[in-house]
Structures are given as C-alpha cells and as structure tokens.
Design an enzyme around this catalytic site. Structure first.
Site, short mmCIF file in Angstrom:
data_model
loop_
_atom_site.label_atom_id
_atom_site.label_comp_id
_atom_site.label_asym_id
_atom_site.label_seq_id
_atom_site.Cartn_x
_atom_site.Cartn_y
_atom_site.Cartn_z
N CYS B 85 0.91 -0.90 -0.13
CA CYS B 85 0.31 -0.16 0.45
C CYS B 85 0.58 0.89 -0.16
CB CYS B 85 -1.30 0.15 1.34
SG CYS B 85 -2.16 1.38 1.19
N HIS B 194 -3.37 -5.33 1.22
CA HIS B 194 -2.23 -6.22 2.48
C HIS B 194 -2.13 -7.27 2.70
CE1 HIS B 194 -2.56 -1.82 3.85
NE2 HIS B 194 -3.28 -1.38 3.24
N GLU B 196 -0.37 -8.67 4.91
CA GLU B 196 -0.47 -8.69 6.79
C GLU B 196 -1.61 -8.60 7.29
OE1 GLU B 196 -0.31 -6.03 4.77
OE2 GLU B 196 -0.81 -4.68 6.00
#
Lengths: 86, 231
Positions: B85, B194, B196
């Site tokens: 991002c 994302h 994560e």
C-alpha cells in the site's frame, strides 16, 4: 526575497479523479456550460535575494525530481512571481 | 531469519507487518525512517499507512527518507523488499518499481476483501503460490489506481512483471487490473492490498470454510523466509 512559482498538473492523457469529482459537482449545481475540470498544484517557493540562473536551475531540478512525479504528472510552468517567465 | 519493518511518521500497519513476520516464523526488526542502517535485517517490509499525511504525493516524502538510500542499495544487491500500500507508493516514488499510484477512479476510499490473481509466482515474496492461483486479502486505500504509459505496461506484461491482478472487481481503476508489480530481478515486490491482514484465522477475510478464516497473506512472508534461507 523573491518568489518562484512552480505549477504541476496530472498528465493530460491520464484520468484526473479529483477534477472529475469537481466537474460532477459543478454540473449538479447547474453550471452546465463547464465540460471539464482538471486539478493541479501550485508551489510558491521563496528564496533569499535575487533569482539567479543557479537558483532557477535548482528549482527546475526540484520541480522535476521532487515536486512532481514524471510518471503521473507534468511540470507545466516555472516562473518568477513578478510575471517574468523562467 | 530477521525481517526489517520500517516505521515512517504516519505509518499505520508497521506492527501488523511485524506480527505477520512473527507468525510466519521469522523475527521482525523494527527500523526507523531516519536510520542510516538496516541493522541485521535480511529482508525489508515498507508497511501501509499515510506517511507524511500523503502530502505532496502518497509516499513521495517518505521515499527521500535516509533509510530509503540504504534500501535502494540493498535491493540492488538482491535483498527481498516488499512494499504494501503506502510502501508500494514509496517504492514507485523511489523508482525501485515502475508506474505510479493515483487517486481511486471513483474518488472514494475503498476497504474490501479483494480477490487477486497471482500472475507471477517467481518472486521472493510469491513463490509459495501456484501460478494463476486466486487469493483473497484485504484492500484499503484512497490512492490505489496503478498507472503507467502504454509502452511501460506492455513491457511489464511482456517481461512477466505483473505479479497480481484484481480479480472479479477492479476497485480503483488500475490500468489493466494491475494490483502489484515486481522489479526485473524479482526481489522487490509492491502491491496495494494488504497480505499482513490475512495471516491468522479469526482475523482475516471470510472464506467459504468459515468467517474471517482467510490466511492467504501468510505465504508472502513464509516465501521470503524460504528465499532468504536459500541464499
């Protein structure tokens, strides 16, 4: 003290979502004659003393390398604030 | 195995990235944007967030941080680098990755669980995926529209450097549905969604098996750990 103005615009061939949102709002407000708006940035850079060629060269470098991203934007104008084109 | 996670003023997902690294089996090393060294990190993650409030352009000011000079050098030596991002935006601003990111085409901030097609499974971060595998990880951004010139897009596709494409929905107007790209060497990867945030069952995207059970992001980090072990 002198001021140098740098103007940056999104590249003409790319979509400008910010401009699109503004033109949409203007149309809703009844400004039907307006068919496009593009939104760019204006930087006013103040330097001590006179604007020398060296200062202008430095500003040109800053404009292309930092103030704009050449992948998505163009520097469309650099001029000293008294109106003289640089 | 140690993976560095860099915090910039305005980073948001640095601790989530560190947690993902830990869950994947490596030790996160927290780094600061003003550092002049990567310490003993063997790979680097540039996390999501809004460094410098997205002032100037998203990622632009952060791309000139002192630690970025170290990261550019390490990337050129082959160190795995992942930009997520805002981190992806920094990598394009630092010219480690091609193209640029502009405001979403529809002008709004978007948050959704996003399907992606893995179109290059030959990078340090994606080699644990099958080629053309569909994965789902969260997407949340305001400036995620990937753009480049037609020639550049043709070159990236010709060289197989498009790593992820949006599947089903193109949420932000990215040209040719591109969600992530890599450098020529395949060690630097950037993407807007994302990984994560999809590393632990109970906290990820929904799957057909169970609510919030999606962990497709875990293989990014596990893949980098394997790639480092192979060096």
């Amino acid at each position: 003290m002198s001021t140098i103005v740098v103007e940056v615009m999104p590249k003409a061939e790319l979509l400008d979502p910010q401009g699109k949102a503004v033109v949409g709002a203007l149309s809703r407000l009844g400004h039907t004659a307006i068919n496009d708006v593009r939104v760019g940035k204006r930087f006013e850079i103040t330097v001590d003393g006179e604007v020398t060629d060296a200062v202008l060269d430095d500003v040109r470098t800053i404009a292309t390398e930092i103030l704009s991203n050449q992948v998505i934007e163009d520097v469309v104008g650099i001029h000293v604030a008294d109106g003289v084109d640089a | 195995m140690k993976i560095g996670v860099v915090t910039f003023p305005g980073s948001l997902d640095d601790r989530d990235a560190a947690r993902a690294v830990r869950l994947a089996g490596a030790e996160p090393v927290m780094l600061w944007h003003a550092d002049h060294s990567l310490g003993d990190a063997q790979a680097i993650i540039l996390p999501g967030g809004f460094s410098y409030g997205d002032y100037l352009r998203a990622g632009a000011i952060a791309s000139h941080a002192p630690i970025m000079a170290e990261i550019v050098q390490a990337a050129e030596r082959g160190m795995p680098v992942l930009g997520i991002c805002n981190g992806f935006q920094m990598l394009t601003e630092a010219h480690l990755l091609p193209g640029g990111l502009i405001r979403n085409a529809n002008g709004t901030f978007i948050r959704r669980d996003q399907a992606l097609r893995v179109t290059n499974n030959d990078t340090a971060w994606t080699h644990l995926f099958e080629r053309d595998e569909e994965i789902v990880i969260p997407l949340k951004n305001g400036e995620g529209g990937f753009i480049a010139s037609d020639e550049e897009l043709d070159r990236l596709e010709g060289e197989g450097r498009v790593v992820f494409r949006y599947e089903g929905v193109n949420p932000n107007g990215s040209l040719r549905d591109i969600a992530g790209v890599t450098n020529a060497r395949g060690n630097v990867v950037g993407l807007m969604p994302h990984p994560e945030h999809a590393v632990e069952a109970g906290f990820g995207p929904d799957t057909t098996a169970a609510m919030r059970s999606g962990t497709d992001g875990l293989r990014f980090f596990a893949g980098a750990i394997e790639a480092m072990q192979a060096v």
